[in-house]
Design an enzyme around this catalytic site. Structure first.
Site, PDB file in Angstrom:
ATOM      1  N   ARG A  58       1.025  -1.068  -0.001  1.00  0.00           N
ATOM      2  CA  ARG A  58      -0.200   0.481  -0.274  1.00  0.00           C
ATOM      3  C   ARG A  58       0.238   1.346  -0.335  1.00  0.00           C
ATOM      4  O   ARG A  58       1.671   1.237   0.227  1.00  0.00           O
ATOM      5  CB  ARG A  58      -0.847   0.184   1.316  1.00  0.00           C
ATOM      6  N   LYS A 199      -8.974  -1.934   1.058  1.00  0.00           N
ATOM      7  CA  LYS A 199      -8.447  -1.399   2.065  1.00  0.00           C
ATOM      8  C   LYS A 199      -9.576  -0.184   1.749  1.00  0.00           C
ATOM      9  O   LYS A 199      -9.787   0.318   3.119  1.00  0.00           O
ATOM     10  CB  LYS A 199      -7.079  -1.305   1.947  1.00  0.00           C
ATOM     11  N   HIS A 218      -9.773  -3.771  12.769  1.00  0.00           N
ATOM     12  CA  HIS A 218      -9.278  -4.272  11.643  1.00  0.00           C
ATOM     13  C   HIS A 218      -8.602  -5.710  12.525  1.00  0.00           C
ATOM     14  O   HIS A 218      -7.898  -5.346  13.432  1.00  0.00           O
ATOM     15  CB  HIS A 218      -8.083  -3.606  11.704  1.00  0.00           C
ATOM     16  N   SER A 236      -0.725  -5.732  10.163  1.00  0.00           N
ATOM     17  CA  SER A 236      -0.050  -6.326   9.473  1.00  0.00           C
ATOM     18  C   SER A 236       1.271  -6.648   9.452  1.00  0.00           C
ATOM     19  O   SER A 236       2.272  -6.248  10.470  1.00  0.00           O
ATOM     20  CB  SER A 236       0.619  -5.068   7.818  1.00  0.00           C
ATOM     21  N   LYS A 240      -3.034 -12.150  12.097  1.00  0.00           N
ATOM     22  CA  LYS A 240      -4.780 -11.995  11.474  1.00  0.00           C
ATOM     23  C   LYS A 240      -5.195 -12.951  10.661  1.00  0.00           C
ATOM     24  O   LYS A 240      -5.312 -13.983  10.773  1.00  0.00           O
ATOM     25  CB  LYS A 240      -5.520 -10.754  11.277  1.00  0.00           C
ATOM     26  N   THR A 241      -4.229 -13.027   9.059  1.00  0.00           N
ATOM     27  CA  THR A 241      -4.967 -14.317   8.489  1.00  0.00           C
ATOM     28  C   THR A 241      -3.910 -15.922   8.732  1.00  0.00           C
ATOM     29  O   THR A 241      -5.143 -16.664   9.062  1.00  0.00           O
ATOM     30  CB  THR A 241      -4.371 -13.405   6.584  1.00  0.00           C
ATOM     31  N   ASP A 255      -9.754 -10.110   7.829  1.00  0.00           N
ATOM     32  CA  ASP A 255      -9.372  -8.815   7.996  1.00  0.00           C
ATOM     33  C   ASP A 255      -9.335  -7.844   8.263  1.00  0.00           C
ATOM     34  O   ASP A 255      -9.597  -6.916   8.954  1.00  0.00           O
ATOM     35  CB  ASP A 255      -8.488  -8.852   6.472  1.00  0.00           C
ATOM     36  N   ARG A 321       0.999 -11.781  -1.917  1.00  0.00           N
ATOM     37  CA  ARG A 321       0.473 -12.404  -1.705  1.00  0.00           C
ATOM     38  C   ARG A 321      -0.481 -13.114  -2.806  1.00  0.00           C
ATOM     39  O   ARG A 321      -0.650 -13.300  -3.662  1.00  0.00           O
ATOM     40  CB  ARG A 321      -0.732 -10.350  -1.256  1.00  0.00           C
TER      41      ARG A 321
HETATM   42  N1  LIG Z   1       3.973 -17.332  15.187  1.00  0.00           N
HETATM   43  C1  LIG Z   1       3.667 -17.371  14.621  1.00  0.00           C
HETATM   44  N2  LIG Z   1       2.043 -17.010  14.344  1.00  0.00           N
HETATM   45  C2  LIG Z   1       1.830 -16.231  12.862  1.00  0.00           C
HETATM   46  N3  LIG Z   1       2.445 -15.862  11.977  1.00  0.00           N
HETATM   47  C3  LIG Z   1       3.466 -16.240  11.600  1.00  0.00           C
HETATM   48  C4  LIG Z   1       4.071 -17.153  12.969  1.00  0.00           C
HETATM   49  N4  LIG Z   1       5.700 -17.092  12.792  1.00  0.00           N
HETATM   50  C5  LIG Z   1       6.055 -16.739  11.280  1.00  0.00           C
HETATM   51  N5  LIG Z   1       4.514 -16.086  10.546  1.00  0.00           N
HETATM   52  C6  LIG Z   1       4.356 -15.299   9.864  1.00  0.00           C
HETATM   53  O1  LIG Z   1       4.657 -14.198   9.545  1.00  0.00           O
HETATM   54  C7  LIG Z   1       3.377 -13.758   8.958  1.00  0.00           C
HETATM   55  C8  LIG Z   1       1.972 -13.215   9.489  1.00  0.00           C
HETATM   56  O2  LIG Z   1       0.400 -12.827   8.759  1.00  0.00           O
HETATM   57  P1  LIG Z   1       0.041 -12.562   8.086  1.00  0.00           P
HETATM   58  O3  LIG Z   1      -0.929 -13.883   8.213  1.00  0.00           O
HETATM   59  O4  LIG Z   1      -0.313 -12.460   6.916  1.00  0.00           O
HETATM   60  O5  LIG Z   1      -0.807 -11.074   8.821  1.00  0.00           O
HETATM   61  P2  LIG Z   1      -1.558 -10.482   8.985  1.00  0.00           P
HETATM   62  O6  LIG Z   1      -3.162 -10.869   7.938  1.00  0.00           O
HETATM   63  O7  LIG Z   1      -1.827 -10.157   9.975  1.00  0.00           O
HETATM   64  O8  LIG Z   1      -1.385  -9.231   7.695  1.00  0.00           O
HETATM   65  C9  LIG Z   1       3.119 -15.097   7.533  1.00  0.00           C
HETATM   66  O9  LIG Z   1       3.675 -15.138   6.820  1.00  0.00           O
HETATM   67  C10 LIG Z   1       3.445 -16.228   8.144  1.00  0.00           C
HETATM   68  O10 LIG Z   1       4.022 -17.373   8.090  1.00  0.00           O
HETATM   69  C1  LIG Z   2      -3.865  -6.199   2.707  1.00  0.00           C
HETATM   70  C2  LIG Z   2      -3.151  -5.727   3.417  1.00  0.00           C
HETATM   71  O1  LIG Z   2      -3.939  -5.871   4.797  1.00  0.00           O
HETATM   72  P1  LIG Z   2      -2.603  -7.093   6.281  1.00  0.00           P
HETATM   73  O2  LIG Z   2      -0.957  -7.042   5.954  1.00  0.00           O
HETATM   74  O3  LIG Z   2      -3.060  -6.368   7.286  1.00  0.00           O
HETATM   75  O4  LIG Z   2      -2.812  -8.460   5.922  1.00  0.00           O
HETATM   76  C3  LIG Z   2      -2.247  -4.774   3.519  1.00  0.00           C
HETATM   77  O5  LIG Z   2      -1.627  -3.901   4.405  1.00  0.00           O
HETATM   78  O6  LIG Z   2      -2.057  -3.757   2.209  1.00  0.00           O
HETATM   79 MN   LIG Z   3      -3.276 -10.160   6.046  1.00  0.00          MN
END
Ligand SMILES: Nc1ncnc2c1ncn2[C@@H]1O[C@H](COP(=O)(O)OP(=O)(O)O)[C@@H](O)[C@H]1O
Ligand SMILES: C=C(OP(=O)(O)O)C(=O)O
Ligand SMILES: [Mn+2]
Length: 531
Positions: A58, A199, A218, A236, A240-241, A255, A321
């Site tokens: 972003r 977003k 969020h 981010s 979460k995901t 998200d 992504r």
């Molecule tokens: N203990 C952990 N818990 C969650 N994610 C982790 C952990 N260790 C490493 N990771 C990595 O960190 C990243 C978390 O990203 P994501 O779940 O997409 O976050 P968000 O959705 O909050 O942006 C992923 O690439 C995941 O594989």
């Molecule tokens: C899509 C996004 O959200 P997140 O990384 O929290 O999944 C972003 O920050 O561009």
């Molecule tokens: Mn996410």
């Protein structure tokens, strides 16, 4: 090709273009279009693979909200950049002229919001077929009957090839995300990072829903076997995901959600996962989406011959992504909704090695951490830079919050005050001391701790008080190595830990100063202390 022109066409909106309009194409049709137009290639097992070019994330600094009679008194201007109505008018004029120069455009009519009484009807006009596929995958797809009479409330025009002119449009660069809340129009130009579109819709709902008494968040959300909903706030990269996709719990979304009087509902109908170094073992549900038709992969490297993916290759982006419809996750809620939460989890990725992997929060501590919105990044890639970088992003999502944090904070406070909600802080960051020594918390350990918290079993263990943060930290948890529960013990030298902890406490206190006048005594007292 099915291409039914809806009853409310673009003419109704004062948009005229000689372009061929592709209305509400489905996944197969959009993939076909993307391939014919050479916007991307197919991977071995079916995903569409695209590159976004220069922007692989972003552009937070290029986002503007139009300052006018509607927004003057409602927007938190300290956190949102403004654009004048005149600048927006010029920008819109140039966007409309550009629409007139296109051969084809893709239009999708979608909902932001799964709970029918709280959703917003959004029309997205794209120059790229894959962007149209992305946003159709991410948002909530109306059925054929709903599409017929669809009258858009908000319109997003998304033209990655557009170049904004700082002199004429008041932008900072050629990239622009301009949000006009009174005209209900969003213009996105000069970036092909698809996440900008989803977003933007989040921003709309974050603006509108508080006025209806709904808390926009969020966060990701899922439902346990006993109908117990959990929401996972986090910036981010905090998990979460990753953590919301858990075979033992029903996914609501990864998200963006609303907490209404009756439900937690997803704003979206799809997920947007980080693909970099994705592990099949630790994230099997998400990994499986990289092997099927319908997934869109951004900046993932692919072998041009074999069409095999290399998820470990970060040469195009660190922020690679994957976008997929929520039903690609096996245990997903059919209506993207769940009961109101029993658990609130705040995710943080602490790079200082100070926070424990899990802590139980009082309501005041939860408010304190919600307003703080702490996470950290490991030090930059330059040699010699060894200090982690702290980020405080209020409500765990400052870039998406048009209103003052107290608006969202008060909504959370009311909900916690009703009772029956447990609050947790979970650190998915780095253990074992200074960066360079530290390792990221194993995903399996985080999941085990979370599951113990969510199923209630964690409440039965012994807790200690954290000397700096004052929250309750479990001493031992069945199935988890006790050593990781106490971060100080993972450092070679406890005094180094103490020095780093004091430093982090100082950062929290300095950051919170701006909220002091907005919170009551209890929340102030929930601040950490340099023990
Ligand atoms: N203990 C952990 N818990 C969650 N994610 C982790 C952990 N260790 C490493 N990771 C990595 O960190 C990243 C978390 O990203 P994501 O779940 O997409 O976050 P968000 O959705 O909050 O942006 C992923 O690439 C995941 O594989
Ligand atoms: C899509 C996004 O959200 P997140 O990384 O929290 O999944 C972003 O920050 O561009
Ligand atoms: Mn996410």
């Amino acid at each position: 090709m099915v291409n039914r022109v809806p009853s409310h066409g673009l003419d109704d909106q004062g948009i005229s273009t000689p372009a061929s309009l592709y209305w509400n194409l489905n996944t197969a049709q959009l993939v076909e279009q993307a391939l014919v137009r050479e916007e991307g290639v197919l991977a071995k097992d079916g995903p569409l693979v695209v590159k976004t070019g220069k922007h692989t994330g972003r552009s937070a600094q290029d986002k503007f909200i139009v300052r006018d009679g509607e927004t003057e008194g409602t927007i938190w201007w300290d956190n949102n950049k403004s654009m004048s109505s005149a600048q927006f008018d010029a920008l819109r004029e140039d966007f409309l002229a550009e629409l007139g120069s296109k051969d084809s455009l893709f239009v999708a009519d979608l909902y932001g919001g799964s709970q029918p009484e709280h959703r917003v009807r959004v029309r997205v006009i794209n120059e790229l077929a894959w962007h149209n596929l992305f946003i159709r995958t991410l948002l909530v797809r109306p059925d054929a009957h709903e599409l017929e009479g669809f009258a858009p409330e908000f319109t997003i025009i998304d033209l990655p090839s557009f170049r904004a002119d700082p002199a004429r449009h008041g932008t900072r660069s050629e990239t622009v995300i301009a949000v006009n809340l009174s005209e209900r129009m969003i213009l996105i130009g000069g970036t092909a990072y698809a996440g900008e579109m989803k977003k933007s819709v989040f921003g709309i709902l974050n603006y509108m829903l508080p006025a209806k008494g709904v808390m926009p968040m969020h966060c990701s959300a899922n439902i346990g076997p006993n109908g117990d909903t959990a929401v996972f706030f986090g910036l981010s990269g905090t998990g979460k995901t990753t953590l919301s996709a858990d075979a033992s719990r029903t996914l609501i979304g990864d998200d963006e959600h609303g907490w209404s009087d009756t439900a937690v509902f997803n704003f979206e109908g799809g997920c947007y996962a980080k693909m970099i170094r994705l592990s099949e073992d630790a994230e099997p549900e998400i990994y499986a989406t990289t092997r099927r038709f319908g997934t869109v992969l951004e900046n993932v490297v692919i072998d041009p011959e074999t069409r095999a993916l290399d998820l470990d290759d970060n040469s195009l982006a660190e922020n690679t992504r994957g976008a997929y419809p929520i039903e690609f996750i096996p245990n997903a809620s059919a209506d993207n909704m769940g009961p109101v939460p029993k658990n609130i989890v705040m995710l943080t990725a602490d790079a200082f090695g100070v926070l424990p992997p899990i802590a139980r929060l009082t309501p005041d501590q939860a408010m304190y951490h919600f307003l703080s919105g702490y996470t950290a990044k490991v030090a930059g890639t330059e040699i010699g830079v060894t200090e982690p970088e702290a980020t405080f992003s209020t409500c765990f999502g400052a870039p998406f919050m048009p209103r003052h944090p107290s608006v969202y904070g008060n909504l959370l406070k009311e909900r916690i005050a009703k009772g029956g909600v447990s609050c947790w802080l979970v650190n998915t960051g780095w253990t074992g001391g200074k960066y360079g020594v530290g390792k990221r918390m194993p995903i399996k350990a985080t999941r085990a701790l979370l599951n113990a918290a969510l199923d209630g079993s964690l409440n039965a263990v012994e807790f200690r008080k954290d000397p700096y943060f004052g929250f309750d930290v479990p001493v031992s948890v069945p199935g988890v190595d006790s050593a990781i529960l106490d971060p100080r013990g993972t450092w070679a030298d406890g005094q180094d830990y103490d020095a780093t902890a004091r430093k982090l406490v100082g950062l929290f206190i300095a950051n919170f100063a701006k909220f002091e006048t907005h919170v009551d005594q209890g929340v102030k007292e929930a601040a950490p202390h340099a023990a």
